[in-house]
Design a protein around this motif. Sequence first.
Motif, PDB file in Angstrom:
ATOM      1  N   ARG A   1       0.220  16.766  44.408  1.00 25.60           N
ATOM      2  CA  ARG A   1      -0.212  15.642  45.246  1.00 25.60           C
ATOM      3  C   ARG A   1       0.543  14.389  44.849  1.00 25.60           C
ATOM      4  O   ARG A   1       0.809  14.149  43.671  1.00 25.60           O
ATOM      5  CB  ARG A   1      -1.708  15.413  45.083  1.00 25.60           C
ATOM      6  CG  ARG A   1      -2.525  16.554  45.673  1.00 25.60           C
ATOM      7  CD  ARG A   1      -3.978  16.255  45.639  1.00 25.60           C
ATOM      8  NE  ARG A   1      -4.253  15.149  46.543  1.00 25.60           N
ATOM      9  CZ  ARG A   1      -5.465  14.660  46.757  1.00 25.60           C
ATOM     10  NH1 ARG A   1      -6.489  15.177  46.126  1.00 25.60           N
ATOM     11  NH2 ARG A   1      -5.653  13.669  47.578  1.00 25.60           N
ATOM     12  N   VAL A   2       0.878  13.587  45.815  1.00 24.94           N
ATOM     13  CA  VAL A   2       1.587  12.337  45.570  1.00 24.94           C
ATOM     14  C   VAL A   2       0.552  11.225  45.445  1.00 24.94           C
ATOM     15  O   VAL A   2      -0.328  11.077  46.287  1.00 24.94           O
ATOM     16  CB  VAL A   2       2.572  12.029  46.729  1.00 24.94           C
ATOM     17  CG1 VAL A   2       3.248  10.698  46.516  1.00 24.94           C
ATOM     18  CG2 VAL A   2       3.580  13.149  46.864  1.00 24.94           C
ATOM     19  N   ARG A   3       0.683  10.448  44.396  1.00 28.15           N
ATOM     20  CA  ARG A   3      -0.241   9.330  44.178  1.00 28.15           C
ATOM     21  C   ARG A   3       0.576   8.063  43.956  1.00 28.15           C
ATOM     22  O   ARG A   3       1.584   8.073  43.258  1.00 28.15           O
ATOM     23  CB  ARG A   3      -1.132   9.586  42.978  1.00 28.15           C
ATOM     24  CG  ARG A   3      -1.977  10.825  43.138  1.00 28.15           C
ATOM     25  CD  ARG A   3      -3.143  10.783  42.186  1.00 28.15           C
ATOM     26  NE  ARG A   3      -3.906  11.998  42.282  1.00 28.15           N
ATOM     27  CZ  ARG A   3      -5.043  12.096  42.946  1.00 28.15           C
ATOM     28  NH1 ARG A   3      -5.526  11.049  43.552  1.00 28.15           N
ATOM     29  NH2 ARG A   3      -5.689  13.226  42.980  1.00 28.15           N
ATOM     30  N   PHE A   4       0.101   6.988  44.542  1.00 27.53           N
ATOM     31  CA  PHE A   4       0.736   5.691  44.382  1.00 27.53           C
ATOM     32  C   PHE A   4      -0.153   4.813  43.516  1.00 27.53           C
ATOM     33  O   PHE A   4      -1.374   4.768  43.699  1.00 27.53           O
ATOM     34  CB  PHE A   4       0.963   5.028  45.752  1.00 27.53           C
ATOM     35  CG  PHE A   4       1.879   5.817  46.629  1.00 27.53           C
ATOM     36  CD1 PHE A   4       3.254   5.727  46.467  1.00 27.53           C
ATOM     37  CD2 PHE A   4       1.385   6.654  47.618  1.00 27.53           C
ATOM     38  CE1 PHE A   4       4.110   6.462  47.266  1.00 27.53           C
ATOM     39  CE2 PHE A   4       2.229   7.374  48.422  1.00 27.53           C
ATOM     40  CZ  PHE A   4       3.599   7.284  48.249  1.00 27.53           C
ATOM     41  N   ALA A   5       0.451   4.087  42.586  1.00 24.26           N
ATOM     42  CA  ALA A   5      -0.311   3.268  41.646  1.00 24.26           C
ATOM     43  C   ALA A   5      -1.035   2.117  42.338  1.00 24.26           C
ATOM     44  O   ALA A   5      -2.133   1.743  41.949  1.00 24.26           O
ATOM     45  CB  ALA A   5       0.621   2.719  40.567  1.00 24.26           C
ATOM     46  N   SER A   6      -0.444   1.563  43.390  1.00 27.73           N
ATOM     47  CA  SER A   6      -1.037   0.386  44.022  1.00 27.73           C
ATOM     48  C   SER A   6      -1.978   0.726  45.180  1.00 27.73           C
ATOM     49  O   SER A   6      -2.528  -0.172  45.794  1.00 27.73           O
ATOM     50  CB  SER A   6       0.072  -0.533  44.542  1.00 27.73           C
ATOM     51  OG  SER A   6       0.837   0.164  45.504  1.00 27.73           O
ATOM     52  N   ALA A   7      -2.187   1.999  45.473  1.00 27.22           N
ATOM     53  CA  ALA A   7      -3.052   2.377  46.600  1.00 27.22           C
ATOM     54  C   ALA A   7      -4.089   3.392  46.140  1.00 27.22           C
ATOM     55  O   ALA A   7      -3.794   4.310  45.381  1.00 27.22           O
ATOM     56  CB  ALA A   7      -2.218   2.975  47.721  1.00 27.22           C
ATOM     57  N   ALA A   8      -5.300   3.198  46.637  1.00 27.95           N
ATOM     58  CA  ALA A   8      -6.371   4.141  46.320  1.00 27.95           C
ATOM     59  C   ALA A   8      -6.153   5.425  47.129  1.00 27.95           C
ATOM     60  O   ALA A   8      -5.652   5.376  48.246  1.00 27.95           O
ATOM     61  CB  ALA A   8      -7.721   3.522  46.682  1.00 27.95           C
ATOM     62  N   PRO A   9      -6.519   6.572  46.570  1.00 32.12           N
ATOM     63  CA  PRO A   9      -6.335   7.823  47.315  1.00 32.12           C
ATOM     64  C   PRO A   9      -7.225   7.869  48.554  1.00 32.12           C
ATOM     65  O   PRO A   9      -8.329   7.331  48.559  1.00 32.12           O
ATOM     66  CB  PRO A   9      -6.716   8.906  46.313  1.00 32.12           C
ATOM     67  CG  PRO A   9      -7.423   8.228  45.212  1.00 32.12           C
ATOM     68  CD  PRO A   9      -7.064   6.785  45.242  1.00 32.12           C
TER      69      PRO A   9
END
Length: 163
Positions: A147-155
Amino acid sequence: MLNPVDIVTSVVDDTAAAVWGARWHIVAALVVAAALWGAAAGAWRRRAVSELSCREEVQFLPSTTFHTDMDEVMQQGARLGRITAAAGTVPQRARATRILLASSPDGQLEYRVRGPERAGGLLRQHQFSGVEVLDGNGPRTRPPAPRVRFASAAPVKKEGEQA
């Protein structure tokens, strides 16, 4: 005595009736031909869908000492080219041969060939020494994509998922 106008009118009426009658038959023949063509095209499409639903897949697993030369590669390529002819009267879109290359979780090359079921014998033949032929219709050994996760955005939460 016959009137010339009546004669011409009679000939014109007879000719018009004959022409219209001939045109009506032509139109009817064209409608029947179009209906038959549509039925044949529908049957051919259903056959293609049926052939695509039961394709043969073969996996070639090379050994750790696998090595080949160009002649073996050319022979395998020629064999792959003959698969479409071996399929027989299968619709063209169901005759295609697909080669899938992937890496297994342990780093080994996965070489799969997928083609028409009628050409299954030709698909299972192999020219290379040191290669094991397996049924490729089983489960894939590829791990699920991370899964791709971004530090500045909530899943993004799926429906019914708790925080």
